[in-house]
Design a protein around this motif. Sequence first.
Motif, PDB file in Angstrom:
ATOM      1  N   GLY A 288      12.327  59.596 -89.227  1.00 42.81           N
ATOM      2  CA  GLY A 288      12.487  59.015 -87.827  1.00 42.81           C
ATOM      3  C   GLY A 288      12.096  57.795 -87.972  1.00 42.81           C
ATOM      4  N   LYS A 289      12.235  56.899 -86.777  1.00 35.96           N
ATOM      5  CA  LYS A 289      12.133  55.540 -86.557  1.00 35.96           C
ATOM      6  C   LYS A 289      10.518  55.058 -87.019  1.00 35.96           C
ATOM      7  N   ASP A 290      10.409  53.927 -87.285  1.00 42.37           N
ATOM      8  CA  ASP A 290       9.168  53.110 -87.603  1.00 42.37           C
ATOM      9  C   ASP A 290       8.543  52.935 -85.985  1.00 42.37           C
ATOM     10  N   GLY A 291       7.210  52.457 -85.996  1.00 45.43           N
ATOM     11  CA  GLY A 291       6.548  52.415 -84.813  1.00 45.43           C
ATOM     12  C   GLY A 291       5.253  53.091 -84.327  1.00 45.43           C
ATOM     13  N   GLY A 292       4.821  54.030 -85.379  1.00 42.67           N
ATOM     14  CA  GLY A 292       3.873  55.067 -84.991  1.00 42.67           C
ATOM     15  C   GLY A 292       4.019  55.962 -84.253  1.00 42.67           C
ATOM     16  N   PRO A 293       3.001  56.745 -83.843  1.00 38.74           N
ATOM     17  CA  PRO A 293       3.425  58.021 -82.816  1.00 38.74           C
ATOM     18  C   PRO A 293       3.989  57.755 -81.525  1.00 38.74           C
ATOM     19  N   VAL A 294       3.552  56.647 -81.049  1.00 39.43           N
ATOM     20  CA  VAL A 294       4.022  56.307 -79.659  1.00 39.43           C
ATOM     21  C   VAL A 294       5.669  56.046 -79.698  1.00 39.43           C
ATOM     22  N   ALA A 295       6.185  55.800 -80.831  1.00 42.02           N
ATOM     23  CA  ALA A 295       7.569  55.738 -81.151  1.00 42.02           C
ATOM     24  C   ALA A 295       8.253  57.057 -81.521  1.00 42.02           C
ATOM     25  N   ASP A 296       7.716  57.917 -82.175  1.00 40.43           N
ATOM     26  CA  ASP A 296       8.473  58.816 -82.767  1.00 40.43           C
ATOM     27  C   ASP A 296       7.321  60.086 -83.513  1.00 40.43           C
ATOM     28  N   GLU A 297       6.949  61.225 -82.646  1.00 41.09           N
ATOM     29  CA  GLU A 297       6.101  61.972 -83.102  1.00 41.09           C
ATOM     30  C   GLU A 297       6.887  63.297 -84.119  1.00 41.09           C
ATOM     31  N   ASP A 298       8.045  63.056 -84.528  1.00 40.99           N
ATOM     32  CA  ASP A 298       8.591  64.017 -85.462  1.00 40.99           C
ATOM     33  C   ASP A 298       8.365  63.186 -86.896  1.00 40.99           C
ATOM     34  N   ARG A 299       8.517  61.924 -86.971  1.00 36.19           N
ATOM     35  CA  ARG A 299       8.279  61.117 -88.228  1.00 36.19           C
ATOM     36  C   ARG A 299       6.655  61.163 -88.340  1.00 36.19           C
ATOM     37  N   TYR A 300       5.886  60.952 -87.347  1.00 38.00           N
ATOM     38  CA  TYR A 300       4.467  60.665 -87.174  1.00 38.00           C
ATOM     39  C   TYR A 300       3.741  62.184 -86.733  1.00 38.00           C
ATOM     40  N   LEU A 301       3.380  62.943 -87.580  1.00 39.98           N
ATOM     41  CA  LEU A 301       3.258  64.383 -87.291  1.00 39.98           C
ATOM     42  C   LEU A 301       1.660  64.386 -86.872  1.00 39.98           C
ATOM     43  N   GLU A 302       1.273  64.642 -85.802  1.00 35.77           N
ATOM     44  CA  GLU A 302      -0.059  65.081 -85.609  1.00 35.77           C
ATOM     45  C   GLU A 302      -0.639  66.069 -86.401  1.00 35.77           C
ATOM     46  N   ILE A 303      -1.902  65.824 -87.021  1.00 37.09           N
ATOM     47  CA  ILE A 303      -2.614  66.751 -87.557  1.00 37.09           C
ATOM     48  C   ILE A 303      -3.938  67.491 -86.966  1.00 37.09           C
ATOM     49  N   TRP A 304      -4.561  66.437 -86.454  1.00 35.10           N
ATOM     50  CA  TRP A 304      -5.948  66.689 -85.971  1.00 35.10           C
ATOM     51  C   TRP A 304      -6.148  65.768 -84.721  1.00 35.10           C
ATOM     52  N   ASN A 305      -6.803  66.500 -83.921  1.00 37.45           N
ATOM     53  CA  ASN A 305      -7.480  65.874 -82.468  1.00 37.45           C
ATOM     54  C   ASN A 305      -8.967  65.913 -82.443  1.00 37.45           C
ATOM     55  N   LEU A 306      -9.401  64.802 -82.347  1.00 36.80           N
ATOM     56  CA  LEU A 306     -10.993  64.531 -82.085  1.00 36.80           C
ATOM     57  C   LEU A 306     -11.420  64.423 -80.524  1.00 36.80           C
ATOM     58  N   VAL A 307     -11.872  65.196 -79.983  1.00 38.32           N
ATOM     59  CA  VAL A 307     -12.290  65.297 -78.588  1.00 38.32           C
ATOM     60  C   VAL A 307     -13.810  64.634 -78.453  1.00 38.32           C
ATOM     61  N   PHE A 308     -14.063  63.471 -77.718  1.00 34.86           N
ATOM     62  CA  PHE A 308     -15.332  62.905 -77.704  1.00 34.86           C
ATOM     63  C   PHE A 308     -15.816  63.119 -76.208  1.00 34.86           C
ATOM     64  N   MET A 309     -16.369  64.441 -76.167  1.00 41.10           N
ATOM     65  CA  MET A 309     -16.908  65.062 -74.855  1.00 41.10           C
ATOM     66  C   MET A 309     -18.053  64.130 -74.201  1.00 41.10           C
ATOM     67  N   GLN A 310     -17.765  63.252 -73.371  1.00 43.29           N
ATOM     68  CA  GLN A 310     -18.863  62.328 -73.071  1.00 43.29           C
ATOM     69  C   GLN A 310     -19.054  62.281 -71.280  1.00 43.29           C
ATOM     70  N   ASP A 311     -18.006  62.654 -70.856  1.00 41.04           N
ATOM     71  CA  ASP A 311     -17.638  62.526 -69.137  1.00 41.04           C
ATOM     72  C   ASP A 311     -18.216  63.842 -68.314  1.00 41.04           C
ATOM     73  N   VAL A 312     -18.385  63.488 -67.125  1.00 39.45           N
ATOM     74  CA  VAL A 312     -18.210  64.538 -66.354  1.00 39.45           C
ATOM     75  C   VAL A 312     -17.280  64.132 -65.358  1.00 39.45           C
ATOM     76  N   ARG A 313     -15.928  65.044 -65.237  1.00 42.47           N
ATOM     77  CA  ARG A 313     -14.998  64.429 -64.489  1.00 42.47           C
ATOM     78  C   ARG A 313     -15.063  65.353 -63.325  1.00 42.47           C
ATOM     79  N   GLY A 314     -14.583  64.615 -62.134  1.00 38.67           N
ATOM     80  CA  GLY A 314     -14.423  65.167 -60.635  1.00 38.67           C
ATOM     81  C   GLY A 314     -13.301  66.133 -60.568  1.00 38.67           C
ATOM     82  N   GLU A 315     -13.172  66.055 -59.129  1.00 40.93           N
ATOM     83  CA  GLU A 315     -11.922  67.036 -58.519  1.00 40.93           C
ATOM     84  C   GLU A 315     -10.752  66.324 -59.229  1.00 40.93           C
TER      85      GLU A 315
END
Length: 886
Positions: A183-210
């Motif tokens: 795929g094309k250059d430019g990082g994940p915002v440009a192409d998520e086929d070339r730049y493959l997500e492997i791990w998601n880190l969630v920083f649980m710090q907030d209390v969300r409302g409605e």
Amino acid sequence: MQTHEIIKRFREHFERNGHTVVPSASLILDDPTLLFVNAGMVPFKPYFLGEAPAPYKRATSVQKVVRTPDIDEVGKTTRHNTFFQMAGNFSFGDYFKEGAITLAWELITKSQDEGGYGFDPNRIWVTVYQDDDEAIELWEKIAGLPAERIQRRDGLDNYWDMGVPGPGGPCSEIYYDRGPEHGKDGGPVADEDRYLEIWNLVFMQDVRGEQSPKYGHKPIGELPAKNIDTGMGVERVAMLLQNVENVYETDLIRAVITKAEELSGKRYGDNEVDDVRFRVIADHARSGTMIVNDGVSPGNEGRGYVLRRLLRRIVRSSRLLGITEPVLGTFAAVVRDEMGESYPDLVASFERVDAVVRAEEDAFLATLTTGSKMFETAADETRSAGGTTLSGDRAFQLHDTYGFPIDLTLEMAAEQGLKVDEEGFRRLMTEQRQRAKADAAARKTGHGDASAYRAVLEDHGRTDFLGYDQLGSEARVVGLLVGGVAVPAAPAGAEVEVVLDRTPFYAEGGGQQADSGRIVTDGAVVEVHDVQSPVPGLTVHRGKVVSGEILLDAAVQADVDVSRRTAIARSHSATHLVHAGVRKAIGETAAQAGSLNAPGRLRFDFTSPGGAVPASVLADVEDEVNDVLLHDYDVQAEIMTMDAARKSGAMALFGEKYGDQVRVVTIGDYSKELCGGTHVGRSGEIGVIKLLSEASIGSGVRRVEALVGLDAYRFLAREHVLVSQLAEQFKARPEELPERIGQTVERLRAAEKELERLRGAQLLSSAGALADGAENLGGTFLVAAAAPDGVSGNDLRALAVDVRGRLGDKPGVVALFSAADDKVSFVVATTAAGRDKGLAAGKLVPVFGPAIGGRGGGKPDLAQGGGTQPGGIPDAIAALRAEIRK
């Protein structure tokens, strides 16, 4: 690296770092909101929600997961899967961002010799939530990532919550650059086929409302104890470490495809139609087997119905591949053999699994038998009437009444020289889905049945909607419901449905999201988070009493959230302009087929029998609608008869019902539509419209998604920064970037091809030496050797054929082996004189295969395959030598 080894290393890494190893929970948990466990954190929800104290500060698990929202899409692409494994690490008030980033970075970049995955740090990219400067600083400090490989994204991509008020927080996602060939250059915002997500880190710090921060709303507070929830896709990591193109080619999934190849006599990769069937079988065999193992049986409701669909799709796909014998038990056994190391309970309880899937297959085969008879009847009637096309009604009846798949109907019709009215079939299917959606919408409107709402309507009449001109008004409470039951009062903390005699609140409809806001009396405040119209003419405000007690017949002040309403109005007016622009660009066939108008964004669906809309046409549409904004046209709304509206040229929209009196919204001389929604006063108030994407969502239906107003501006600002960064890197003006990047990619491709050519030539140059070193074993010459590590299967085959040719008319066998990433590839070739002596390449594979944990096959002159034990190559050669000596 094999998948089981990936899992083992993940667990050991976090266990060494003080985490309690928690085994995978069942796919079936006591959670009424879930059919199946759909994320690694689900078993830990009570700890994150504070419903129970966590028994450990740190935990790690590899959780089996099933997601089934798009079963029909599985197989059509290489990205959809229903079953996968989510590896995660969790902190309950212990370490936070720095610890999570450190632990993840160590595992993915540490060398394989040291127990890591050995990913190249220079090919790692990350995304962070747009406001999370702390995460950016930590990635730079811990990993040394340069700023250009850290990208900010908005809440839709990089904010997580459970979809309800409660814990939430920003995310940081880790991506691996697969290279320019993907795929094309430019990082994940440009192409998520070339730049493959492997791990998601969630920083649980907030209390969300409605309202969720995913959509730009601010959290209502901070969690007293911050938590970590991460999820690494095991199959995606396996895909990268095994150097294959997609998850279907990874070791545990490919084994099912191999079995399907063996049963069908066809080969995966020969044609896309069959490849879809192979992928359906591979995916559904895993998910179906694991679901049955966790206690679910096929049925007609809930989990049982999902399971039944999965299993029957396997049978259907197998039949279309030409397999006539029962298959479910066979495929389940392959899944057991491949998955048993990680899930020993599957091995222990396989007898039940086997019995369940075989019984379901028998039942479905009976269904196919009945359906086939009904098809023959329908086909005979069609021919008797002189027709050549089976009607959509009959195809739908076969599908809906007898469970007969449309794929088989199409295939059997073709065999008998008939066509099928697919358009009529799809129309009936669409109508059925619309009825289901209507039922779902009815369930969404509230906890009570329609009779409770009708009673309010009969007693007090229709709700007077004031929202076109007012965002706040006085009103009177004419109905109160709690849990679907009419009540005279609702105390603080109650989830309540409030009916007013008049309201400025817009009820969800016509693609426009509902308003939110507050209803205030002298003694109570109700926070309104949803507004629906469960019966025509009645507006129901759903919310929570946050203070005091609200009473029936009370006088109230009803106030709409102005910022949300204004943002939605901008999106709705923008949708009208996009509709008009698309219609002018591609013609009257572009009829609206659905929409979503939300704060800052819109989704517009339209019919397009001609297929995809060219990017250049979309660019013209975007330019034209933004020109309309610059003209700042007046937006007018007028009530008229339906007949007058038609004569005026107003467009009526898909799926909408209209009375004799209709509301026509006009934007200058550019757009005129029937619409009951709320809009801006002038087109200039929209600000800017940015079309993001255009894609298919079904046969003949396309979808455009866009950002509006400030959201669009922010997106363009981020794009500008990205272009500026690229221009700086390439030392080029922005308009020169496409050509410059294209030239760079071409040079890289050319260099890679030249390297491949040189490597192949160097390898083949060794053919003479190998042939000269052939062993004479009782008149048969053997060339058996290990090629350099990493040699591809194609190169190994070419070398073996070359060496065989150099043996001339001697009886001979050539066996070459190559190791890479804990895997073995091998090729066996025999000369014509060798075959005359009874030496067949395919029959020699079982002789040495066990030594390398391998299997394979082929013809008498050439066979190839692979194994999992590179250390066994010397033993394999010895076994082959001993066999030839015989």
